[in-house]
Design an enzyme around this catalytic site. Structure first.
Site, PDB file in Angstrom:
ATOM      1  N   ARG A 152      40.609  29.517  47.854  1.00 18.97           N
ATOM      2  CA  ARG A 152      39.666  30.645  47.787  1.00 18.97           C
ATOM      3  C   ARG A 152      38.225  30.155  47.633  1.00 18.97           C
ATOM      4  NH1 ARG A 152      40.210  33.705  41.893  1.00 18.97           N
ATOM      5  NH2 ARG A 152      40.068  31.851  40.564  1.00 18.97           N
ATOM      6  N   HIS A 189      45.851  38.311  45.705  1.00 19.88           N
ATOM      7  CA  HIS A 189      45.527  38.809  44.351  1.00 19.88           C
ATOM      8  C   HIS A 189      44.658  40.071  44.463  1.00 19.88           C
ATOM      9  CE1 HIS A 189      43.794  38.751  40.323  1.00 19.88           C
ATOM     10  NE2 HIS A 189      44.408  37.668  39.992  1.00 19.88           N
ATOM     11  N   ASP A 234      48.884  42.021  31.691  1.00 18.83           N
ATOM     12  CA  ASP A 234      48.965  40.868  32.586  1.00 18.83           C
ATOM     13  C   ASP A 234      50.436  40.491  32.685  1.00 18.83           C
ATOM     14  OD1 ASP A 234      47.065  37.729  32.751  1.00 18.83           O
ATOM     15  OD2 ASP A 234      48.531  38.656  34.116  1.00 18.83           O
ATOM     16  N   ARG A 287      34.802  37.841  42.901  1.00 18.96           N
ATOM     17  CA  ARG A 287      35.537  38.632  41.892  1.00 18.96           C
ATOM     18  C   ARG A 287      35.867  40.006  42.477  1.00 18.96           C
ATOM     19  NH1 ARG A 287      38.624  37.644  38.102  1.00 18.96           N
ATOM     20  NH2 ARG A 287      37.144  36.256  37.058  1.00 18.96           N
ATOM     21  N   GLU A 316      49.427  42.521  42.637  1.00 15.65           N
ATOM     22  CA  GLU A 316      49.324  41.311  43.449  1.00 15.65           C
ATOM     23  C   GLU A 316      50.662  40.953  44.113  1.00 15.65           C
ATOM     24  OE1 GLU A 316      46.819  40.106  39.601  1.00 15.65           O
ATOM     25  OE2 GLU A 316      47.697  38.405  40.652  1.00 15.65           O
TER      26      GLU A 316
END
Ligand code: TA6
Length: 307
Positions: A105, A175, A220, A79, A279
């Protein structure tokens, strides 16, 4: 699983280590990482997900943010830092069981090269190829490599190749989680007038009027058809983080704010003011399709400037 016995780390150092500049070591959770420390900057890159977790030019404060609650274990994403999203972005269309942001990932990447460049930078190349196991999740005969160059700037290049006999549609993202003094006082420049999908407003299609963008709630946004450089202005830390990109037509801006942060087990409830994601991606309407034998490179260059 990239928790390697010391003997493997010693072998990696024997094969790739650069005395005084770059070494393999056991990082958090015992996961193997490359620790780069030069007169220009320092950085950490985990083999797990080819995940950059730390970048700090000499004389500056750390640029990347990592949650204090992050997992560092097989099968779980880290994270923070720079997760690599591939071959899809976000939830997988029509398959809620698939891992968000794809599976690379979560995988162990292989070391392809580690070298010191003439300008004093250090360059690491990690790679991941398709396998019968990846084919169980996604049909693409892909090769993906991540070239990380650490100097006064952090340059990250994702190179994707289609080794299959049919077209390969995919999404991708670097990201990136940036550290800010207080996201409520920070702002993002470079996206004025750009159309975006607002994921916190029923995926409504909007145009970014205010410039710079400020954050005053869960944010977002997937900005479309933009190749623009952006920057995070941080008056609290007295700096600007600059993001230049190539081979990318999507930029995503994200902060979970209070309620979403509380819902994420690997994100501290009080951590949201200290981060913002900007990102570098090709996602949604900006997804790509490679012909058989085709390849594509997406690059992000991260720097720090005085405000
Ligand atoms: O890029 C923003 C986003 O898609 C958000 O919707 C949020 O889900 C974030 O990524 C984090 O995703 P993750 O799978 O890492 O929890």
């Amino acid at each position: 699983m990239t928790i390697h016995p010391i003997s493997v780390i010693e072998k990696l150092n024997g094969a790739f280590g650069i005395a005084g500049l770059a070494k393999f070591e056991a990082g958090q959770g015992g996961l193997t990482r490359v620790a780069i420390a030069t007169p220009l900057a320092e950085a950490h890159i985990y083999l797990h997900g080819a995940h950059v977790t730390h970048f700090q030019p000499r004389g500056e404060k750390p640029v990347l943010w990592v949650s204090g609650s992050s997992a560092f274990e097989d099968g779980k994403p880290i994270r923070g830092g720079v997760p690599i999203c591939f071959p899809w972005f976000g939830g997988r269309a029509g398959d809620a069981a698939s891992p968000a942001h794809g599976f690379v990932r979560l995988r162990d990447w292989k070391v392809r090269s580690l070298r010191a460049l003439p300008g004093g930078e250090v360059e690491l190349v990690l790679a991941l190829d398709w396998s019968p196991r990846t084919k169980e999740m996604w049909p693409g005969a892909f090769e993906i490599s991540h070239t990380v160059t650490v100097g006064r700037q952090l340059t990250m290049s994702l190179h994707v190749v289609n080794h299959g006999q049919s077209p390969m549609p995919f999404e991708e993202a670097l990201h990136t989680y940036f550290t800010v003094g207080d996201v409520r006082k920070a702002s993002v420049t470079g996206l004025g007038g750009v159309t975006y999908i607002d994921k916190v407003d029923a995926m409504a299609r909007k145009t970014q009027s205010a410039e710079p963008i400020t954050i005053s709630g869960e944010t977002d946004r997937v900005y479309l058809a933009t190749e623009s450089a952006t920057a995070v202005r941080d008056p609290v830390m007295g700096r600007r983080i600059t993001i230049e990109k190539s081979g990318s037509k999507t930029t995503v801006v994200w902060n979970p704010w209070i309620e979403k942060a509380k819902k994420m087990a690997d994100f501290g409830d009080e951590e949201w003011p200290g981060m913002i994601c900007v990102e570098t991606a090709n996602a949604g309407e900006g997804s790509l399709t490679l012909p058989p034998g085709g390849s594509h490179t997406m690059t992000a260059v991260i720097g720090v400037a005085k405000q």
